[in-house]
Design an enzyme around this catalytic site. Structure first.
Site, PDB file in Angstrom:
ATOM      1  CD  GLN A 142       1.544  -7.220   0.421  1.00  0.00           C
ATOM      2  OE1 GLN A 142       1.115  -7.743   1.459  1.00  0.00           O
ATOM      3  NE2 GLN A 142       2.568  -6.387   0.433  1.00  0.00           N
ATOM      4  CG  PHE A 198      -4.164  -1.582   4.656  1.00  0.00           C
ATOM      5  CD1 PHE A 198      -3.438  -1.757   3.468  1.00  0.00           C
ATOM      6  CD2 PHE A 198      -5.549  -1.620   4.601  1.00  0.00           C
ATOM      7  CE1 PHE A 198      -4.098  -1.987   2.262  1.00  0.00           C
ATOM      8  CE2 PHE A 198      -6.213  -1.860   3.389  1.00  0.00           C
ATOM      9  CZ  PHE A 198      -5.478  -2.025   2.221  1.00  0.00           C
ATOM     10  NE  ARG A 199      -1.294  -4.643   9.016  1.00  0.00           N
ATOM     11  CZ  ARG A 199      -1.749  -4.980   7.811  1.00  0.00           C
ATOM     12  NH1 ARG A 199      -1.320  -4.346   6.721  1.00  0.00           N
ATOM     13  NH2 ARG A 199      -2.640  -5.940   7.645  1.00  0.00           N
ATOM     14  CG  HIS A 252      -3.554  -9.268  -1.037  1.00  0.00           C
ATOM     15  ND1 HIS A 252      -2.970  -8.448  -0.104  1.00  0.00           N
ATOM     16  CD2 HIS A 252      -3.097 -10.509  -0.767  1.00  0.00           C
ATOM     17  CE1 HIS A 252      -2.231  -9.176   0.722  1.00  0.00           C
ATOM     18  NE2 HIS A 252      -2.278 -10.433   0.330  1.00  0.00           N
ATOM     19  CG  ASP A 297      -3.903   0.669  -6.467  1.00  0.00           C
ATOM     20  OD1 ASP A 297      -3.331   1.162  -5.472  1.00  0.00           O
ATOM     21  OD2 ASP A 297      -3.275   0.035  -7.353  1.00  0.00           O
ATOM     22  CB  ALA A 321      -0.938  -0.024   1.205  1.00  0.00           C
TER      23      ALA A 321
HETATM   24  N1  APR Z   1       6.753   5.277   0.195  1.00  0.00           N
HETATM   25  C1  APR Z   1       7.328   4.181   0.770  1.00  0.00           C
HETATM   26  N2  APR Z   1       6.755   3.513   1.795  1.00  0.00           N
HETATM   27  C2  APR Z   1       5.581   3.982   2.258  1.00  0.00           C
HETATM   28  C3  APR Z   1       4.937   5.121   1.717  1.00  0.00           C
HETATM   29  C4  APR Z   1       5.582   5.772   0.640  1.00  0.00           C
HETATM   30  N3  APR Z   1       5.060   6.862   0.052  1.00  0.00           N
HETATM   31  N4  APR Z   1       3.773   5.326   2.401  1.00  0.00           N
HETATM   32  C5  APR Z   1       3.709   4.356   3.340  1.00  0.00           C
HETATM   33  N5  APR Z   1       4.784   3.549   3.259  1.00  0.00           N
HETATM   34  C6  APR Z   1       5.087   2.347   4.046  1.00  0.00           C
HETATM   35  C7  APR Z   1       4.611   2.377   5.470  1.00  0.00           C
HETATM   36  O1  APR Z   1       5.622   2.930   6.295  1.00  0.00           O
HETATM   37  C8  APR Z   1       4.401   0.883   5.766  1.00  0.00           C
HETATM   38  O2  APR Z   1       5.622   0.295   6.179  1.00  0.00           O
HETATM   39  O3  APR Z   1       4.382   1.287   3.427  1.00  0.00           O
HETATM   40  C9  APR Z   1       4.021   0.316   4.403  1.00  0.00           C
HETATM   41  C10 APR Z   1       2.535   0.024   4.266  1.00  0.00           C
HETATM   42  O4  APR Z   1       2.247  -1.063   5.126  1.00  0.00           O
HETATM   43  P1  APR Z   1       0.714  -1.483   5.318  1.00  0.00           P
HETATM   44  O5  APR Z   1      -0.112  -0.298   5.572  1.00  0.00           O
HETATM   45  O6  APR Z   1       0.701  -2.631   6.310  1.00  0.00           O
HETATM   46  O7  APR Z   1       0.270  -2.026   3.878  1.00  0.00           O
HETATM   47  P2  APR Z   1       0.608  -3.433   3.249  1.00  0.00           P
HETATM   48  O8  APR Z   1       1.921  -3.954   3.753  1.00  0.00           O
HETATM   49  O9  APR Z   1       0.453  -3.318   1.779  1.00  0.00           O
HETATM   50  O10 APR Z   1      -0.584  -4.368   3.822  1.00  0.00           O
HETATM   51  C11 APR Z   1      -0.636  -5.696   3.342  1.00  0.00           C
HETATM   52  O11 APR Z   1      -2.721  -5.990   4.543  1.00  0.00           O
HETATM   53  O12 APR Z   1      -4.855  -5.395   5.142  1.00  0.00           O
HETATM   54  C12 APR Z   1      -4.111  -6.112   4.266  1.00  0.00           C
HETATM   55  O13 APR Z   1      -4.900  -6.732   2.184  1.00  0.00           O
HETATM   56  C13 APR Z   1      -4.332  -5.657   2.859  1.00  0.00           C
HETATM   57  O14 APR Z   1      -2.801  -5.854   1.004  1.00  0.00           O
HETATM   58  C14 APR Z   1      -2.943  -5.368   2.332  1.00  0.00           C
HETATM   59  C15 APR Z   1      -2.068  -6.147   3.291  1.00  0.00           C
END
Ligand code: APR
Ligand code: ZN
Length: 241
Positions: free
Chosen positions: A99, A33-34, A117, A102, A22
């Site tokens: 993952q 998400f987190r 996903h 979009d 994400a």
């Molecule tokens: N550039 C680089 N990293 C970024 C940026 C950015 N602009 N913005 C956010 N991040 C980092 C955050 O610091 C975090 O470590 O991206 C990471 C996003 O982590 P999550 O929010 O956990 O997203 P993700 O890892 O894709 O989640 C995995 O969880 O809920 C499920 O299905 C959902 O596919 C998703 C899965």
């Protein structure tokens, strides 16, 4: 060790795979998400993004995905997505395993994309799996064939990942010289196992440094768009095909 180091490695690599999360889409305006501003900060994913919520709380389920689809309508891929699509054209990236749901990688022109996903751009009936339109889902219609519930083709918590996307990612990552992990907390199974099976060099591009950075050969802290622009500059004019 920065984007220049990665550029050098990529020039020598016969196969470079990118794994995105994400964090690859936050610069397009889509929350992750987190992080502090992420979806799961004030919504319990099991209440809106699970097979239980689809079965027992369809209205909340539908509202959540309707909201995310609407958010998508006002957002577009950013330069980072376009740079990765250009890298594919130049033979610098062989696959993007994402993952994200979009379809921004495809919208930016990437052809080899494994949607681990699924996506929230296409819909199907939960009962008979027949495809339906986004409009029908948004209008709260039922399946035109069997009156079943409509749902996006996203992998819900409690569902298995699409086997073709998973096997493609598994196979490509196992044989890759470099795996670049961009914008993911690697908190969700089984995708968080993919970096562990990489035999080549493992690179992280992430806004925050995660506590298990030990697994990476190179950690580049920064925003995906900015780091990919630096990498693009370092690889200017270079192509493999
Ligand atoms: N550039 C680089 N990293 C970024 C940026 C950015 N602009 N913005 C956010 N991040 C980092 C955050 O610091 C975090 O470590 O991206 C990471 C996003 O982590 P999550 O929010 O956990 O997203 P993700 O890892 O894709 O989640 C995995 O969880 O809920 C499920 O299905 C959902 O596919 C998703 C899965
Ligand atoms: Zn049906």
């Amino acid at each position: 060790m920065t984007a220049e180091t990665l550029a050098q490695w990529m020039r020598q690599s016969h196969s470079t795979v990118v794994l995105t999360g994400a964090g690859m889409s936050t610069e397009s305006g889509i929350p992750d998400f987190r992080s502090q501003s992420g979806w799961w900060q004030n919504i319990d994913p099991r209440a809106v993004a699970s097979t239980e919520s689809l079965q027992n709380n369809y209205e909340l389920f539908r509202e959540f995905y309707q909201m995310r689809m609407q958010a998508l309508e006002h957002c577009v891929p950013h330069t980072g997505h376009h740079i990765l699509a250009d890298f594919e054209k130049r033979g610098l990236v062989s696959l993007i395993a994402t993952q994200n749901v979009d379809q921004f990688h495809q919208q930016a022109g990437s052809k080899a994309v494994a949607e681990l996903h699924g996506n929230i751009v296409t819909m199907r009936c939960q009962k008979c799996s027949k495809p339906h339109s986004k409009q029908q889902f948004q209008k709260n219609a039922v399946c035109t064939y069997c009156s079943g519930k409509l749902r996006p083709n996203v992998v819900l918590f409690g569902e298995t990942l699409p086997s073709d996307a998973w096997n493609l990612a598994l196979n490509e990552i196992q044989h890759a010289n470099i795996v670049i992990v961009i914008g993911t907390s690697l908190e969700v199974y089984p995708v968080n196992q993919l970096p562990l099976i990489a035999k080549g060099r493992l690179v992280s591009i992430n806004l925050e440094s995660s506590n298990d950075n030990g697994q990476f050969d190179l950690v580049i802290e920064g925003a995906a768009g900015g780091v990919l622009a630096e990498l693009d500059q370092a690889l200017e004019g270079y192509k493999k095909k």
